[in-house]
Design an enzyme around this catalytic site. Sequence first.
Site, mmCIF file in Angstrom:
data_model
loop_
_atom_site.group_PDB
_atom_site.id
_atom_site.type_symbol
_atom_site.label_atom_id
_atom_site.label_comp_id
_atom_site.label_asym_id
_atom_site.label_seq_id
_atom_site.Cartn_x
_atom_site.Cartn_y
_atom_site.Cartn_z
ATOM 1 N N LYS A 203 -5.939 -9.133 -4.847
ATOM 2 C CA LYS A 203 -6.263 -10.409 -5.489
ATOM 3 C C LYS A 203 -6.061 -11.561 -4.499
ATOM 4 C CE LYS A 203 -5.093 -13.265 -9.457
ATOM 5 N NZ LYS A 203 -4.387 -13.386 -10.743
ATOM 6 N N GLU A 209 1.405 -5.073 2.630
ATOM 7 C CA GLU A 209 1.092 -3.641 2.712
ATOM 8 C C GLU A 209 -0.416 -3.424 2.816
ATOM 9 O OE1 GLU A 209 2.996 -5.163 0.447
ATOM 10 O OE2 GLU A 209 4.556 -3.840 -0.362
ATOM 11 N N GLY A 262 -3.032 -9.168 -11.877
ATOM 12 C CA GLY A 262 -3.095 -7.934 -11.089
ATOM 13 C C GLY A 262 -2.946 -6.681 -11.936
ATOM 14 N N ARG A 263 -1.901 -6.628 -12.774
ATOM 15 C CA ARG A 263 -1.637 -5.392 -13.518
ATOM 16 C C ARG A 263 -2.555 -5.230 -14.727
ATOM 17 N NH1 ARG A 263 2.423 -8.907 -13.226
ATOM 18 N NH2 ARG A 263 3.136 -9.984 -15.093
ATOM 19 N N GLU A 348 7.013 -5.188 -14.927
ATOM 20 C CA GLU A 348 6.664 -6.404 -14.193
ATOM 21 C C GLU A 348 6.288 -7.514 -15.190
ATOM 22 O OE1 GLU A 348 3.200 -7.101 -11.214
ATOM 23 O OE2 GLU A 348 4.830 -6.428 -9.951
ATOM 24 N N HIS A 379 11.100 21.000 -17.526
ATOM 25 C CA HIS A 379 11.905 21.726 -16.536
ATOM 26 C C HIS A 379 12.599 20.752 -15.582
ATOM 27 C CE1 HIS A 379 9.970 25.394 -17.996
ATOM 28 N NE2 HIS A 379 8.917 24.611 -18.133
ATOM 29 N N LYS A 507 10.049 -9.858 -0.844
ATOM 30 C CA LYS A 507 8.944 -10.023 0.110
ATOM 31 C C LYS A 507 9.342 -11.005 1.214
ATOM 32 C CE LYS A 507 5.064 -9.643 -3.189
ATOM 33 N NZ LYS A 507 3.971 -10.370 -3.813
HETATM 34 O O1 F6P Z 1 4.034 -6.317 -6.983
HETATM 35 C C1 F6P Z 1 3.759 -7.649 -6.883
HETATM 36 C C2 F6P Z 1 2.281 -7.969 -6.939
HETATM 37 O O2 F6P Z 1 2.198 -9.340 -6.803
HETATM 38 C C3 F6P Z 1 1.604 -7.473 -8.211
HETATM 39 O O3 F6P Z 1 1.708 -8.332 -9.271
HETATM 40 C C4 F6P Z 1 0.207 -7.234 -7.751
HETATM 41 O O4 F6P Z 1 -0.452 -6.360 -8.617
HETATM 42 C C5 F6P Z 1 0.439 -6.644 -6.384
HETATM 43 O O5 F6P Z 1 1.551 -7.358 -5.872
HETATM 44 C C6 F6P Z 1 -0.721 -6.694 -5.436
HETATM 45 O O6 F6P Z 1 -1.181 -7.981 -5.223
HETATM 46 P P1 F6P Z 1 -2.581 -8.266 -4.560
HETATM 47 O O7 F6P Z 1 -3.637 -7.744 -5.463
HETATM 48 O O8 F6P Z 1 -2.669 -9.763 -4.396
HETATM 49 O O9 F6P Z 1 -2.621 -7.565 -3.234
#
Ligand code: F6P
Length: 538
Positions: A203, A209, A262-263, A348, A379, A507
Amino acid sequence: MSDLSAAWARLSKAAEAAGSRRIDSLFSAEPDRLDRLVVAGAGLELDLSKQPWSLADLGVALDLARAADIEGARARFFAGEAVNSSEHRAALHMALRAPRGSDFKAQGQPVSGEVEAMRDRMAKFANGIRSGAHKGATGRPFRKVVHIGIGGSDFGPRLVWEALRPLESPIEVRYVANVDPSDLSFALSGLDPAETLVVVVSKTFTTQETMTNAKAARDWLRGALGQDGDKHLVAVSAALKETAAFGVPDDHVFGFGDWVGGRYSVWSPVGLSCVIGLGPEVFEAMLAGGAAMDAHFREAPLETNAPALLALAHIFNRNGMGRPVRAVVPYAQRLHLLPTYLQQLEMESNGKQVTPEGKPVQHHTAQAVFGDAGTNVQHAFFQLMHQGTDIIPTDFIAVREASEGDPAAQRILLSNVIAQAEALMVGKTEAEVRKELAAKGVSADEIETLAPQRTFPGDRPSAMILMDRLGPAELGALLALYEHKTFVEGVLWGINSFDQWGVELGKTLATRVLGELNGGAANPHDPSTARLIGKLKA
Ligand code: F6P
């Protein structure tokens, strides 16, 4: 005392009384228990009869929902008001899956038209890839898709792909989330860049990452295809300036509005890898399933409203009976990622300790969620579920028909989910165990020590979500069910379910620590942290 506080107090009192009676005793006391506590919506059946509440308690819980004005909050949510107040945004994922011709507005701005246009564009793009008409830089068709994203830009599409992927697929989709270099290495291993499309989903397009993995994947493409490798990049984002700077061609950029959290974004272009891998018809069917659950949530009275009732059942356990943990166990291997998906959705969204006004919350908020696919978990952690000292309520998900394979194995799977829910609730008394052991000729001395160990206390609650098959519509309905249940809980707890400030500190500190691991100047740290940095820096 406000009406809401009084309603909470009544719920606590009801839950306290529930603690001193057994769930299974309620079936004889309440002849219409099953009629009232098994509800249906959008192709799913939800059975809440193995919950600790009596029908009178259910009434108390419904009164709490009314006192919290769930219906008013729901209306504001669907109307596209800025329910995410700390970020001044609507949370309008329902618009992404709405039937064509809908008229959703995010804070007064119409969005349905652009959503439909984007759905058509995704379908066209996906069909081009699937048919081979849209070719790669060397003229060969794309056969592999590598989806790079994390959190909400990963869990949903990964789950949907796992849940619905055909046994043999003309397009293989692989997912990369972790910045651990092993994740990307495995995802790219054996792939030919000439037939690989890399879909970068973020987003913000700044997530550490994702950008680390995206740059490495771009290098991998460029290494094989030169600058033309960029033709194999696709970006999905709400930050269009960033995607252009990354080198993604304009016709490979799929944008979405900031009103998509995002979620809650699997329904948006974030799900593009699924549109490509599964085909647009399957994705549209999933959207329709989500929309059917939206209609149910919006229209069904609270007494038969599946998301509202599931939220109330969870709250009865969490707040009334002091149970901070819940297990989610899908008896469907294809849904093995559901618990992980729900961890982000619920924890979250609702892992908060202050209200939107910045005041401390009055009640405990989100439960910790864990789980995995049944029967495997039987199990693993089911010993504790049956005989541990804590009571952990469970959500079971069961699917009548197998997606593939031997129907006899499916019946074994179903027998297990039914039996586990029964065993958790009914248990086995010490007297029964003693009788059984005596009949087997076990000595009186041994019975004395063995019987308590082989007793099952029971009275452990569960919810059962049942569907006929795991098709795209059922999956869409299931995800929307949990989204709306999370929303209802957020309203009852008086929190903003749509921001996530709690992920920020880690972060920021990671960026500082990275500078030090890379040989930069030391920052002040506590002694334990400073020692670790000293040990691990280059
Ligand atoms: O885990 C934190 C977060 O901000 C989530 O809310 C989001 O889904 C994820 O990082 C990834 O964010 P982006 O889509 O901006 O890479």
